[in-house]
Design a protein around this motif. Structure first.
Motif, PDB file in Angstrom:
ATOM      1  N   GLY A 104     -14.823 -20.275  25.667  1.00  0.00           N
ATOM      2  CA  GLY A 104     -14.930 -19.815  26.898  1.00  0.00           C
ATOM      3  C   GLY A 104     -15.817 -20.910  27.684  1.00  0.00           C
ATOM      4  O   GLY A 104     -15.914 -22.090  27.127  1.00  0.00           O
ATOM      5  N   TYR A 105     -15.782 -20.892  29.000  1.00  0.00           N
ATOM      6  CA  TYR A 105     -16.562 -21.652  29.826  1.00  0.00           C
ATOM      7  C   TYR A 105     -17.576 -21.132  30.443  1.00  0.00           C
ATOM      8  O   TYR A 105     -17.227 -19.917  30.916  1.00  0.00           O
ATOM      9  CB  TYR A 105     -15.411 -22.509  30.463  1.00  0.00           C
ATOM     10  CG  TYR A 105     -14.250 -22.018  31.280  1.00  0.00           C
ATOM     11  CD1 TYR A 105     -14.677 -21.207  32.248  1.00  0.00           C
ATOM     12  CD2 TYR A 105     -13.154 -21.977  30.470  1.00  0.00           C
ATOM     13  CE1 TYR A 105     -13.479 -20.634  32.970  1.00  0.00           C
ATOM     14  CE2 TYR A 105     -12.125 -21.062  31.186  1.00  0.00           C
ATOM     15  CZ  TYR A 105     -12.267 -20.477  32.228  1.00  0.00           C
ATOM     16  OH  TYR A 105     -11.235 -19.661  32.786  1.00  0.00           O
ATOM     17  N   CYS A 106     -18.420 -21.693  31.045  1.00  0.00           N
ATOM     18  CA  CYS A 106     -19.374 -21.251  32.024  1.00  0.00           C
ATOM     19  C   CYS A 106     -20.112 -22.070  32.854  1.00  0.00           C
ATOM     20  O   CYS A 106     -19.866 -23.479  32.578  1.00  0.00           O
ATOM     21  CB  CYS A 106     -20.634 -20.446  31.238  1.00  0.00           C
ATOM     22  SG  CYS A 106     -21.597 -21.368  30.202  1.00  0.00           S
ATOM     23  N   ASP A 107     -20.702 -22.056  34.056  1.00  0.00           N
ATOM     24  CA  ASP A 107     -21.261 -22.864  34.727  1.00  0.00           C
ATOM     25  C   ASP A 107     -22.853 -22.952  34.304  1.00  0.00           C
ATOM     26  O   ASP A 107     -23.249 -22.324  33.386  1.00  0.00           O
ATOM     27  CB  ASP A 107     -21.691 -22.341  36.174  1.00  0.00           C
ATOM     28  CG  ASP A 107     -20.076 -22.590  36.955  1.00  0.00           C
ATOM     29  OD1 ASP A 107     -19.446 -23.313  36.483  1.00  0.00           O
ATOM     30  OD2 ASP A 107     -19.937 -21.715  37.870  1.00  0.00           O
ATOM     31  N   ILE A 108     -23.319 -24.201  34.782  1.00  0.00           N
ATOM     32  CA  ILE A 108     -24.837 -24.311  34.350  1.00  0.00           C
ATOM     33  C   ILE A 108     -25.881 -23.812  35.306  1.00  0.00           C
ATOM     34  O   ILE A 108     -26.919 -23.607  35.133  1.00  0.00           O
ATOM     35  CB  ILE A 108     -25.312 -25.693  34.063  1.00  0.00           C
ATOM     36  CG1 ILE A 108     -25.143 -26.604  35.040  1.00  0.00           C
ATOM     37  CG2 ILE A 108     -24.413 -25.993  32.971  1.00  0.00           C
ATOM     38  CD1 ILE A 108     -25.818 -28.061  34.963  1.00  0.00           C
ATOM     39  N   ASP A 109     -25.225 -23.240  36.492  1.00  0.00           N
ATOM     40  CA  ASP A 109     -25.935 -22.726  37.641  1.00  0.00           C
ATOM     41  C   ASP A 109     -26.126 -21.114  37.384  1.00  0.00           C
ATOM     42  O   ASP A 109     -25.815 -20.416  38.340  1.00  0.00           O
ATOM     43  CB  ASP A 109     -25.611 -22.982  39.048  1.00  0.00           C
ATOM     44  CG  ASP A 109     -24.076 -22.624  39.436  1.00  0.00           C
ATOM     45  OD1 ASP A 109     -23.559 -22.173  38.246  1.00  0.00           O
ATOM     46  OD2 ASP A 109     -23.895 -22.492  40.363  1.00  0.00           O
ATOM     47  N   CYS A 140     -17.654 -18.942  36.464  1.00  0.00           N
ATOM     48  CA  CYS A 140     -19.128 -19.124  35.754  1.00  0.00           C
ATOM     49  C   CYS A 140     -19.047 -18.507  34.632  1.00  0.00           C
ATOM     50  O   CYS A 140     -20.060 -18.570  33.842  1.00  0.00           O
ATOM     51  CB  CYS A 140     -20.006 -18.409  37.017  1.00  0.00           C
ATOM     52  SG  CYS A 140     -19.654 -16.548  36.905  1.00  0.00           S
ATOM     53  N   PHE A 141     -18.196 -17.547  34.141  1.00  0.00           N
ATOM     54  CA  PHE A 141     -18.135 -17.177  32.713  1.00  0.00           C
ATOM     55  C   PHE A 141     -16.887 -16.647  32.326  1.00  0.00           C
ATOM     56  O   PHE A 141     -16.169 -15.524  33.044  1.00  0.00           O
ATOM     57  CB  PHE A 141     -18.994 -15.906  32.720  1.00  0.00           C
ATOM     58  CG  PHE A 141     -19.454 -15.412  31.472  1.00  0.00           C
ATOM     59  CD1 PHE A 141     -20.217 -15.571  30.415  1.00  0.00           C
ATOM     60  CD2 PHE A 141     -18.384 -14.295  30.919  1.00  0.00           C
ATOM     61  CE1 PHE A 141     -20.315 -14.920  29.176  1.00  0.00           C
ATOM     62  CE2 PHE A 141     -18.352 -13.817  29.527  1.00  0.00           C
ATOM     63  CZ  PHE A 141     -19.415 -14.007  28.907  1.00  0.00           C
ATOM     64  N   ALA A 142     -16.238 -16.968  31.366  1.00  0.00           N
ATOM     65  CA  ALA A 142     -14.841 -16.217  31.074  1.00  0.00           C
ATOM     66  C   ALA A 142     -14.830 -16.746  29.665  1.00  0.00           C
ATOM     67  O   ALA A 142     -15.220 -17.552  28.983  1.00  0.00           O
ATOM     68  CB  ALA A 142     -13.552 -17.118  31.696  1.00  0.00           C
ATOM     69  N   LEU A 143     -14.168 -15.765  28.743  1.00  0.00           N
ATOM     70  CA  LEU A 143     -13.879 -15.993  27.405  1.00  0.00           C
ATOM     71  C   LEU A 143     -12.381 -15.696  27.129  1.00  0.00           C
ATOM     72  O   LEU A 143     -11.725 -14.857  27.644  1.00  0.00           O
ATOM     73  CB  LEU A 143     -14.699 -14.783  26.492  1.00  0.00           C
ATOM     74  CG  LEU A 143     -16.366 -15.172  26.233  1.00  0.00           C
ATOM     75  CD1 LEU A 143     -16.831 -14.045  25.614  1.00  0.00           C
ATOM     76  CD2 LEU A 143     -16.260 -16.456  25.332  1.00  0.00           C
TER      77      LEU A 143
END
Length: 284
Positions: A104-109, A140-143
């Motif tokens: 997945g991907y996410c933000d760092i904030d 900001c969050f996905a899998l």
């Protein structure tokens, strides 16, 4: 039986912001989730959690990897444009995530709570793609399940080549600017946008029973206040547990001096406009 292995791919170019130590500290309290940070900021001597790996990278490096994987030229002039490519990260960075069950991907904030309290084995067994909101696919969050169909899911958009070959940002990973319409519950087929976003794609394929998608509001955003972060658990209003706090608006009102070696306490409070330390065990 071991839990599903999860890896988040983050491509971050430039200087780390003030909230980066908070992000890392919250990653530390999610030891069964791995975070792969591809960055050109390799000078900072960070005290990294064992589940966070920093990989030297550059925008030129990304262009080369994307062109090799996709088979056509891409337009990436800034780090912000990389957000459009996030749905293709599993495809572009396959060699890094091939041994994981989910990528997945996410933000760092973001400041994570307990990810596994929400991403349970039962949930991961049932769904192919997971969003942290109920209304659209979150950047900001996905899998995504780590299989061919999900790694190539972005290709189901009729416009993905347009998105990847133009330098402007389309918010392709989310809604192509149609946040309000999706937030109001308008059917995806009635939401007209310049490009078919990933939310359009997922909603369409979900309706066609071609994938199983999980949309549920599991995060806190805005100036909510009244949050306690306590050793990896994020509690809102003393009773609701949240998976993460997204600082997307909060960081516009509050900041701290940049100190990448800042010691983040194991308990702190997040107000509407400030982050506070905790003086005693029962204070919120």
């Amino acid at each position: 039986m071991k839990p599903d292995k999860i890896a988040f791919i983050i491509v971050f170019l430039g200087d780390y912001p003030w909230y980066f130590p908070y992000f890392l500290h919250s990653c530390r309290y999610n030891p069964t989730v791995d975070f792969l940070i591809f960055t050109d900021n390799t000078d900072a001597k960070l005290d990294l959690p064992v589940n966070v790996k920093v990989i030297p990278y550059s925008i030129e490096h990304f262009k080369a990897d994307a062109i090799k994987a996709l088979g056509f030229e891409v337009a990436v002039e800034s780090g912000y444009k990389l957000c459009d490519f996030r749905p293709a990260f599993g495809y572009i960075f396959y060699d890094y995530i091939k041994d994981y069950d989910f990528w997945g991907y996410c933000d760092i904030d973001v400041i994570f709570g307990n990810i596994r309290a929400f991403m349970t084995d039962e949930l991961l067994d049932e769904y192919d793609i997971i969003s942290a909101r109920h209304d659209y696919l979150t950047g900001c969050f996905a899998l995504y399940r780590n299989n061919t169909e999900m790694r190539e899911l972005f290709m189901q958009s009729r416009d993905y080549k347009k998105v990847f070959t133009e330098p402007r940002n389309f918010y392709f990973d989310e809604t192509n600017f149609a946040f309000k319409a999706f937030g109001k519950g308008v059917h995806y087929s009635q939401i007209r946008t310049e490009v078919e976003s990933m939310t359009h794609v997922v909603r369409r394929l979900q309706e066609e029973n071609k994938l199983k998608a999980y949309f549920e509001f599991q995060i806190v955003e805005g100036f909510a206040g009244n949050m306690l972060w306590n050793k990896g658990t994020l509690i809102y209003r003393k009773q609701f547990e949240a998976m993460l706090y997204h600082l997307v608006r909060f960081k516009l009102k509050y900041s701290e001096p940049i100190d990448l070696h800042k010691i983040i306490p194991d308990k702190f409070r997040i107000g509407k406009k400030k982050i506070y330390g905790i003086k005693n065990s029962d204070e919120l």
